[in-house]
Design a protein around this motif. Sequence first.
Motif, PDB file in Angstrom:
ATOM      1  N   LYS A   1      12.177 -10.958   6.136  1.00  0.00           N
ATOM      2  CA  LYS A   1      13.069 -11.411   7.201  1.00  0.00           C
ATOM      3  C   LYS A   1      14.499 -10.977   6.941  1.00  0.00           C
ATOM      4  CE  LYS A   1       9.430 -13.179   8.872  1.00  0.00           C
ATOM      5  NZ  LYS A   1       8.710 -12.374   9.890  1.00  0.00           N
ATOM      6  N   GLU A   2      14.795 -10.634   5.677  1.00  0.00           N
ATOM      7  CA  GLU A   2      16.084 -10.084   5.290  1.00  0.00           C
ATOM      8  C   GLU A   2      15.824  -8.867   4.409  1.00  0.00           C
ATOM      9  OE1 GLU A   2      19.277 -13.464   4.636  1.00  0.00           O
ATOM     10  OE2 GLU A   2      17.442 -13.986   3.553  1.00  0.00           O
ATOM     11  N   THR A   3      16.880  -8.126   4.094  1.00  0.00           N
ATOM     12  CA  THR A   3      16.693  -7.000   3.181  1.00  0.00           C
ATOM     13  C   THR A   3      16.140  -7.511   1.863  1.00  0.00           C
ATOM     14  OG1 THR A   3      18.940  -7.145   2.331  1.00  0.00           O
ATOM     15  CG2 THR A   3      18.578  -5.707   4.238  1.00  0.00           C
ATOM     16  N   ILE A   4      15.418  -6.648   1.151  1.00  0.00           N
ATOM     17  CA  ILE A   4      14.752  -7.090  -0.074  1.00  0.00           C
ATOM     18  C   ILE A   4      15.749  -7.597  -1.105  1.00  0.00           C
ATOM     19  CG2 ILE A   4      14.736  -4.769  -1.070  1.00  0.00           C
ATOM     20  CD1 ILE A   4      11.995  -7.485  -1.447  1.00  0.00           C
ATOM     21  N   SER A   5      16.953  -7.045  -1.125  1.00  0.00           N
ATOM     22  CA  SER A   5      17.952  -7.484  -2.112  1.00  0.00           C
ATOM     23  C   SER A   5      18.452  -8.896  -1.835  1.00  0.00           C
ATOM     24  CB  SER A   5      19.138  -6.514  -2.132  1.00  0.00           C
ATOM     25  OG  SER A   5      19.779  -6.484  -0.876  1.00  0.00           O
TER      26      SER A   5
ATOM     27  N   PHE B   1       0.839  -1.211   0.000  1.00  0.00           N
ATOM     28  CA  PHE B   1       0.000   0.000   0.000  1.00  0.00           C
ATOM     29  C   PHE B   1       0.871   1.257   0.000  1.00  0.00           C
ATOM     30  CE2 PHE B   1      -2.913  -3.198   1.784  1.00  0.00           C
ATOM     31  CZ  PHE B   1      -3.965  -3.060   0.911  1.00  0.00           C
ATOM     32  N   ASN B   2       1.917   1.210  -0.803  1.00  0.00           N
ATOM     33  CA  ASN B   2       2.848   2.327  -1.020  1.00  0.00           C
ATOM     34  C   ASN B   2       3.632   2.705   0.238  1.00  0.00           C
ATOM     35  OD1 ASN B   2       4.012   4.044  -2.956  1.00  0.00           O
ATOM     36  ND2 ASN B   2       2.789   5.785  -2.249  1.00  0.00           N
ATOM     37  N   GLN B   3       3.670   1.843   1.230  1.00  0.00           N
ATOM     38  CA  GLN B   3       4.470   2.063   2.431  1.00  0.00           C
ATOM     39  C   GLN B   3       5.697   1.150   2.382  1.00  0.00           C
ATOM     40  OE1 GLN B   3       3.689   4.515   4.765  1.00  0.00           O
ATOM     41  NE2 GLN B   3       2.161   4.978   3.162  1.00  0.00           N
ATOM     42  N   LYS B   4       6.877   1.747   2.573  1.00  0.00           N
ATOM     43  CA  LYS B   4       8.111   0.985   2.489  1.00  0.00           C
ATOM     44  C   LYS B   4       8.152  -0.086   3.563  1.00  0.00           C
ATOM     45  CE  LYS B   4      13.137   1.498   2.410  1.00  0.00           C
ATOM     46  NZ  LYS B   4      14.282   2.446   2.521  1.00  0.00           N
ATOM     47  N   VAL B   5       8.553  -1.280   3.181  1.00  0.00           N
ATOM     48  CA  VAL B   5       8.649  -2.416   4.092  1.00  0.00           C
ATOM     49  C   VAL B   5      10.117  -2.690   4.377  1.00  0.00           C
ATOM     50  CG1 VAL B   5       8.108  -4.847   4.468  1.00  0.00           C
ATOM     51  CG2 VAL B   5       6.515  -3.392   3.178  1.00  0.00           C
ATOM     52  N   THR B   6      10.478  -2.765   5.645  1.00  0.00           N
ATOM     53  CA  THR B   6      11.846  -3.090   6.049  1.00  0.00           C
ATOM     54  C   THR B   6      11.857  -4.448   6.731  1.00  0.00           C
ATOM     55  OG1 THR B   6      11.565  -1.906   8.137  1.00  0.00           O
ATOM     56  CG2 THR B   6      12.497  -0.672   6.286  1.00  0.00           C
TER      57      THR B   6
END
Length: 460
Positions: free
Chosen positions: A367-371, A354-359
């Motif tokens: 559970k880890e960074t998106i990369s 919903f256009n909110q950044k997920v960390t």
Amino acid sequence: VSKLDRAATRFRTISTDNSGLSNNYVRDIWVEKSGIIWLATAGGGLNRYDRRINEWKIYRHEPANRNSLSSDFLKTLYRDSDGILWIGTLQGLNRFDPAKKSFERIYIHPENPVALENQLGYDIIESPAYPGILWFGSSAAGLCSYDKKNKILKTYIVDSSGVQPSAKNFVKSIAYDQNNPAHLFVGANDGFNIFDIEAETFKSYRSKHERSARRSSDNIMSFYQDDAGNVWIATYGGGFMCFHLETEETTIYTVQNSDLPSNGVYSIITDNTGFFWLSSNRGISRFDPRTGIFKNYTVEDGLQSDEFNGGSYFKSFSGEIFFGGIGGFNSFYPESILENKIKPEVMITGFRIFNQKVTAGDDSPLKETISQTDFIGLEHWQNDISFDFVGLHFFRPENNKYAYILENYDPDWRQVGTIRNAVYTNLDPGEYTFRVRAANSDGIWNEQGKMIAITIYPPW
């Protein structure tokens, strides 16, 4: 490798900054077998450049000398088999004998040298079916012919309606039909015509284009005829098109339906391997007619400017290509324009719900960074998602291109150009795979790219 080094290996630029060129507005180019380059400039007269000894000679209009150029504002050049250079200007046609170094002026409207009729177009040609006859265009007198031996000038009006000035009689470009040299392709400000030399009649194709949804611009800039007889036409405002003489159908390439960088296309040249090279007001493009793929070059590749000039092009006997623009001219050998084969590394750099950044975190879908993530599990209500991504490459990364697909949702890959994000809304519960790939500025794709598996769980 630095950007400057790469640009220096692609296109050579000659301008007033680094040479004896008299004016940066180069309107036409003619290269002799000996390597002598003749340059028509807009305001700087005629330039002769001997590259062997780096010698420049400038010929200008001299008001008190009738054997000088009629004007310093030149439009077109043609060197005939007798070694005579014919020069189209804003004040008539000039015959220049390099041995005698004198000019002879020829006017369509002799009583008024500055008349619109005396402003010539982009081409001077001879048809092999009519040796000794020059053909050129005028800004108001239509198509013109000049018998060199008998010194007879004739004009052929495209539009005889009597409404003057008529855009149809502003003839810019001319070429002869290689399969029927008694026919001339005539491009005007208002249409494409075929002129029958024997019958002295025009056949216009503009009205048919008007009735067709595929109609391109009628402002014709230049022609090229391929081995199959098709006529390729550069237009100003309507892109680049192929006119099939047999069927009178057109195939049109524009900014809207291809990677052509501008709909203002000036010139067409083919190299020895079948590629087309186009000049425009957004650089130079290499076009493959076999695949329909464009490769574009800009000032960052070493061009004199992104803006070129109509009618200013030449291919030498050695295969070297020349284009003139507003900042001088460029020359290059097509085989030296090498593609960068290094593929960009693809990374997924951001994820949003919903256009909110997920960390990443214990209570987060990540559970880890998106990369570093290869799987995301989502609740049924977390069904509006988006991804950010990037292709890592050292040269002109802003021109990297991207494609992505959400398997089990998209029917095919989405080609999104330089856009670096993907948005999906109101996804149903189920299993998906998001894939993204990138190409470098030379169009070399990393087909493997990156992927993330996604499961949206049902509400029960």
